[in-house]
Scaffold this active site. Structure first.
Site, PDB file in Angstrom:
ATOM      1  N   HIS A  34       4.239  -2.338   1.639  1.00 45.08           N
ATOM      2  CA  HIS A  34       4.997  -1.089   1.465  1.00 45.08           C
ATOM      3  C   HIS A  34       4.051   0.078   1.717  1.00 45.08           C
ATOM      4  O   HIS A  34       2.878  -0.133   2.088  1.00 45.08           O
ATOM      5  CB  HIS A  34       5.596  -1.046   0.054  1.00 45.08           C
ATOM      6  CG  HIS A  34       4.603  -1.364  -1.032  1.00 45.08           C
ATOM      7  ND1 HIS A  34       3.553  -0.510  -1.345  1.00 45.08           N
ATOM      8  CD2 HIS A  34       4.447  -2.445  -1.837  1.00 45.08           C
ATOM      9  CE1 HIS A  34       2.840  -1.042  -2.321  1.00 45.08           C
ATOM     10  NE2 HIS A  34       3.348  -2.229  -2.630  1.00 45.08           N
ATOM     11  N   HIS A  37       0.401   0.001   0.405  1.00 43.68           N
ATOM     12  CA  HIS A  37      -0.560  -0.743   1.228  1.00 43.68           C
ATOM     13  C   HIS A  37      -0.952   0.066   2.461  1.00 43.68           C
ATOM     14  O   HIS A  37      -2.101   0.058   2.895  1.00 43.68           O
ATOM     15  CB  HIS A  37       0.047  -2.073   1.687  1.00 43.68           C
ATOM     16  CG  HIS A  37       0.387  -3.021   0.576  1.00 43.68           C
ATOM     17  ND1 HIS A  37       1.687  -3.302   0.217  1.00 43.68           N
ATOM     18  CD2 HIS A  37      -0.394  -3.765  -0.242  1.00 43.68           C
ATOM     19  CE1 HIS A  37       1.699  -4.176  -0.776  1.00 43.68           C
ATOM     20  NE2 HIS A  37       0.449  -4.470  -1.077  1.00 43.68           N
ATOM     21  N   GLN A  61      -4.740 -16.587  -9.117  1.00 43.48           N
ATOM     22  CA  GLN A  61      -4.609 -15.414  -9.982  1.00 43.48           C
ATOM     23  C   GLN A  61      -3.258 -15.338 -10.680  1.00 43.48           C
ATOM     24  O   GLN A  61      -2.967 -14.372 -11.373  1.00 43.48           O
ATOM     25  CB  GLN A  61      -4.912 -14.126  -9.214  1.00 43.48           C
ATOM     26  CG  GLN A  61      -3.863 -13.720  -8.199  1.00 43.48           C
ATOM     27  CD  GLN A  61      -4.338 -12.535  -7.368  1.00 43.48           C
ATOM     28  OE1 GLN A  61      -5.232 -12.653  -6.538  1.00 43.48           O
ATOM     29  NE2 GLN A  61      -3.745 -11.367  -7.590  1.00 43.48           N
ATOM     30  N   LEU A 148      -5.842   2.248  -6.579  1.00 42.70           N
ATOM     31  CA  LEU A 148      -6.049   2.617  -7.982  1.00 42.70           C
ATOM     32  C   LEU A 148      -4.825   2.290  -8.820  1.00 42.70           C
ATOM     33  O   LEU A 148      -4.852   2.371 -10.036  1.00 42.70           O
ATOM     34  CB  LEU A 148      -6.394   4.107  -8.089  1.00 42.70           C
ATOM     35  CG  LEU A 148      -7.735   4.492  -7.460  1.00 42.70           C
ATOM     36  CD1 LEU A 148      -7.937   6.003  -7.506  1.00 42.70           C
ATOM     37  CD2 LEU A 148      -8.887   3.777  -8.143  1.00 42.70           C
ATOM     38  N   ARG A 187       6.460  -6.015  -6.434  1.00 40.43           N
ATOM     39  CA  ARG A 187       7.321  -6.552  -7.490  1.00 40.43           C
ATOM     40  C   ARG A 187       8.522  -5.655  -7.780  1.00 40.43           C
ATOM     41  O   ARG A 187       9.434  -6.087  -8.487  1.00 40.43           O
ATOM     42  CB  ARG A 187       6.510  -6.814  -8.759  1.00 40.43           C
ATOM     43  CG  ARG A 187       5.541  -7.985  -8.609  1.00 40.43           C
ATOM     44  CD  ARG A 187       4.911  -8.391  -9.934  1.00 40.43           C
ATOM     45  NE  ARG A 187       4.217  -9.664  -9.846  1.00 40.43           N
ATOM     46  CZ  ARG A 187       2.904  -9.809  -9.617  1.00 40.43           C
ATOM     47  NH1 ARG A 187       2.149  -8.741  -9.456  1.00 40.43           N
ATOM     48  NH2 ARG A 187       2.355 -11.016  -9.548  1.00 40.43           N
TER      49      ARG A 187
END
Ligand code: AMP
Length: 292
Positions: A34, A37, A61, A148, A187
């Site tokens: 999206h 990125h 992970q 971040l 997500r």
């Protein structure tokens, strides 16, 4: 855009680009790309000559009851976005290439990785640390770019790179948000319309905390409670944590008379079957990032 599906093709591409001159920038992702990125790709293009992204949904992970199986995989659309953004190559390793038969090494970052998301997702940052180490060693970039938005992950990776003397510069890119403030995330695709509406409360809560900070509030508990109240009012299902920390160490925030650390408010919630995280450095402009 070059597609590199194994490490031999990757090495060949990297060697040729390195010989051509100019730095190599690396953007590791799990796909379902999206605009967040893409901000990393743009930052990489601005700072390095050759940009390579990776897409790898890293099984180590994810916890046993997490969303590894249903994590969105949208390779065709991802390739279009990366090409349009001017990414030069996409590395697409398989699980077997990253973790071949016999693999048994772990990479564990200490205190920084143990709290917040480390507490609610045991082993998560071990998985992140090991895969980032492998990817950095394979790609050997001059600069690697991280969002971040995943603030704790960014600090964990910086710590890892410093402690293991990995020869790469790590750059943090400010969070890209939807018009209502929700941090972009792969997500977010899990959210139905009602949950999506509720999820805007994360940014509202963080913004309110920053306003209170700017107005002079320095009590961490008061600031955290402001955020919690907004989340509760919006009907967020579960609040995993809301925590005010020192921005560089992630230690609990305590105002000091002699020095003022930058405070970062971090939170994790569950809403409509999705686990969402967000954060805000209360002492700096939104999107300003943080030089650490
Ligand atoms: P992921 O694919 O979720 O593992 O994310 C890959 C990289 O993109 C990580 O460094 C993330 O922090 C970063 N990222 C994800 N969402 C955003 C966003 N909304 N803004 C900036 N960076 C992001």
């Amino acid at each position: 855009m070059e597609l590199l599906t194994d490490s031999t093709a990757l090495q060949r591409w990297i060697d040729a680009r390195r010989a051509a001159g100019g730095g190599i920038g690396f953007v590791p992702t799990m796909g379902a790309l999206h605009a967040g990125h893409m901000a990393l790709i743009h930052a990489a293009r601005a700072q390095t000559a050759h940009v390579v992204a990776s897409i790898f949904v890293n099984p180590t992970q994810f916890g046993p009851n997490e969303d590894f199986g249903r994590y969105p995989r949208t390779l065709d659309a991802d390739r279009v976005l990366l090409t349009e953004a001017g990414c030069a190559a996409l590395y697409l390793p398989t699980v077997e290439q990253i973790y071949p038969e016999g693999f048994q090494t772990s990479v564990r970052v200490g205190a920084l990785a143990e709290e917040l998301c480390g507490r609610s997702r045991p082993g998560h940052f071990d998985g992140v640390a090991v895969v980032v180490t492998i990817l950095l060693n394979r790609v050997r970039p001059d600069v690697a770019f991280f969002g971040l938005k995943d603030y704790q992950q960014y600090l964990v990776i910086r710590r890892l790179v410093t402690d293991l003397v990995l020869p790469v510069r790590v750059v943090g890119v400010p969070t890209v948000r939807e018009p209502d403030g929700l941090a972009m995330s792969s997500r977010n695709r899990y959210l139905d319309a009602e949950s999506r509406r509720r999820a805007a409360a994360l940014y509202r809560g963080l913004s309110l905390a920053r306003e209170a900070w700017i107005a002079g509030e320095r009590d961490g508990t008061v600031l955290e409670n402001r955020v919690r109240q907004v989340l509760q009012q919006a009907g967020i299902d579960t609040v995993e944590y809301v925590s005010l920390r020192e921005a560089r160490s992630l230690r609990s925030y305590t105002p000091q008379a002699d020095r003022e650390e930058d405070p970062v408010m971090l939170l994790a919630v569950r809403v409509g079957g999705a686990r969402l995280i967000d954060n805000m450095v209360l002492s700096s402009e939104e999107g300003a990032g943080l030089s650490i």
